[in-house]
Motif scaffolding. Sequence first.
Motif, mmCIF file in Angstrom:
data_model
loop_
_atom_site.group_PDB
_atom_site.id
_atom_site.type_symbol
_atom_site.label_atom_id
_atom_site.label_comp_id
_atom_site.label_asym_id
_atom_site.label_seq_id
_atom_site.Cartn_x
_atom_site.Cartn_y
_atom_site.Cartn_z
ATOM 1 N N ARG A 2 20.277 -4.985 -11.472
ATOM 2 C CA ARG A 2 19.753 -5.924 -10.467
ATOM 3 C C ARG A 2 18.696 -5.241 -9.599
ATOM 4 O O ARG A 2 17.657 -5.822 -9.308
ATOM 5 C CB ARG A 2 20.876 -6.459 -9.596
ATOM 6 N N ARG B 237 14.842 -6.285 -9.404
ATOM 7 C CA ARG B 237 14.181 -6.595 -8.123
ATOM 8 C C ARG B 237 12.890 -5.799 -7.994
ATOM 9 O O ARG B 237 11.848 -6.329 -7.583
ATOM 10 C CB ARG B 237 15.114 -6.244 -6.953
ATOM 11 N N LEU C 269 10.220 -7.211 -10.465
ATOM 12 C CA LEU C 269 9.654 -8.481 -9.991
ATOM 13 C C LEU C 269 8.776 -8.273 -8.757
ATOM 14 O O LEU C 269 7.717 -8.887 -8.631
ATOM 15 C CB LEU C 269 10.766 -9.484 -9.689
ATOM 16 N N SER C 270 9.212 -7.388 -7.871
ATOM 17 C CA SER C 270 8.394 -7.092 -6.681
ATOM 18 C C SER C 270 7.081 -6.435 -7.083
ATOM 19 O O SER C 270 6.024 -6.745 -6.523
ATOM 20 C CB SER C 270 9.163 -6.182 -5.713
ATOM 21 N N ARG D 213 4.884 -9.068 -8.641
ATOM 22 C CA ARG D 213 4.394 -9.939 -7.566
ATOM 23 C C ARG D 213 3.262 -9.269 -6.796
ATOM 24 O O ARG D 213 2.241 -9.877 -6.506
ATOM 25 C CB ARG D 213 5.556 -10.278 -6.624
ATOM 26 N N PHE E 260 8.924 -15.891 -8.711
ATOM 27 C CA PHE E 260 9.291 -14.486 -8.476
ATOM 28 C C PHE E 260 10.071 -14.366 -7.170
ATOM 29 O O PHE E 260 11.099 -13.688 -7.109
ATOM 30 C CB PHE E 260 8.055 -13.586 -8.410
ATOM 31 N N ASP E 261 9.570 -15.013 -6.123
ATOM 32 C CA ASP E 261 10.239 -14.948 -4.816
ATOM 33 C C ASP E 261 11.661 -15.501 -4.898
ATOM 34 O O ASP E 261 12.595 -14.935 -4.324
ATOM 35 C CB ASP E 261 9.439 -15.713 -3.758
ATOM 36 N N ILE F 113 13.828 -12.976 -6.732
ATOM 37 C CA ILE F 113 14.105 -11.810 -5.863
ATOM 38 C C ILE F 113 15.149 -12.179 -4.807
ATOM 39 O O ILE F 113 16.087 -11.417 -4.558
ATOM 40 C CB ILE F 113 12.792 -11.298 -5.224
ATOM 41 N N ASN G 73 18.764 -10.524 -4.326
ATOM 42 C CA ASN G 73 19.199 -9.988 -3.031
ATOM 43 C C ASN G 73 20.531 -10.581 -2.601
ATOM 44 O O ASN G 73 21.395 -9.878 -2.099
ATOM 45 C CB ASN G 73 18.143 -10.250 -1.958
#
Length: 135
Positions: free
Chosen positions: A90, A94, A97-98, A101, A123-124, A127, A131
């Motif tokens: 995970r 994250r 993806l960050s 992005r 994406f947001d 994420i 989280n």
Amino acid sequence: RRAAIEHEARRLRARALELADTDAAVSGAFAPAYALDDRQERREAVAEVSAAATRTSQLIGEAALALPDHLDWLARHGNPALHADVAVARAALRGALSGARTTLTADGGDELTGEERACLARFDAAIARLNASAG
């Protein structure tokens, strides 16, 4: 479901390697573009490479969007000995993806298309979901 996840993991791994090679090629094209002497040629070459980098970042992130569902399933149904591995996956997802992005927004600047903006929203959301499940 486990067999489907394993199959999808193999498919995504192959796709990720393909996209990593594409990203490396695109990244390697920046130096020659910036090295051009003619200002106009340099500007055009950098813009072309930036557009390719934007598209590659989008594809990398999009390829990762299926993974939160699989990680959730593994956390609920997988071997409890894998829980730490799922947590690490995970965190890595994250980060991926960050990174996708950030590259998408940096390379696209103010000229992102509607599809690219929609991609950022996906994406947001992913994420935020990662989280929320990090605990």
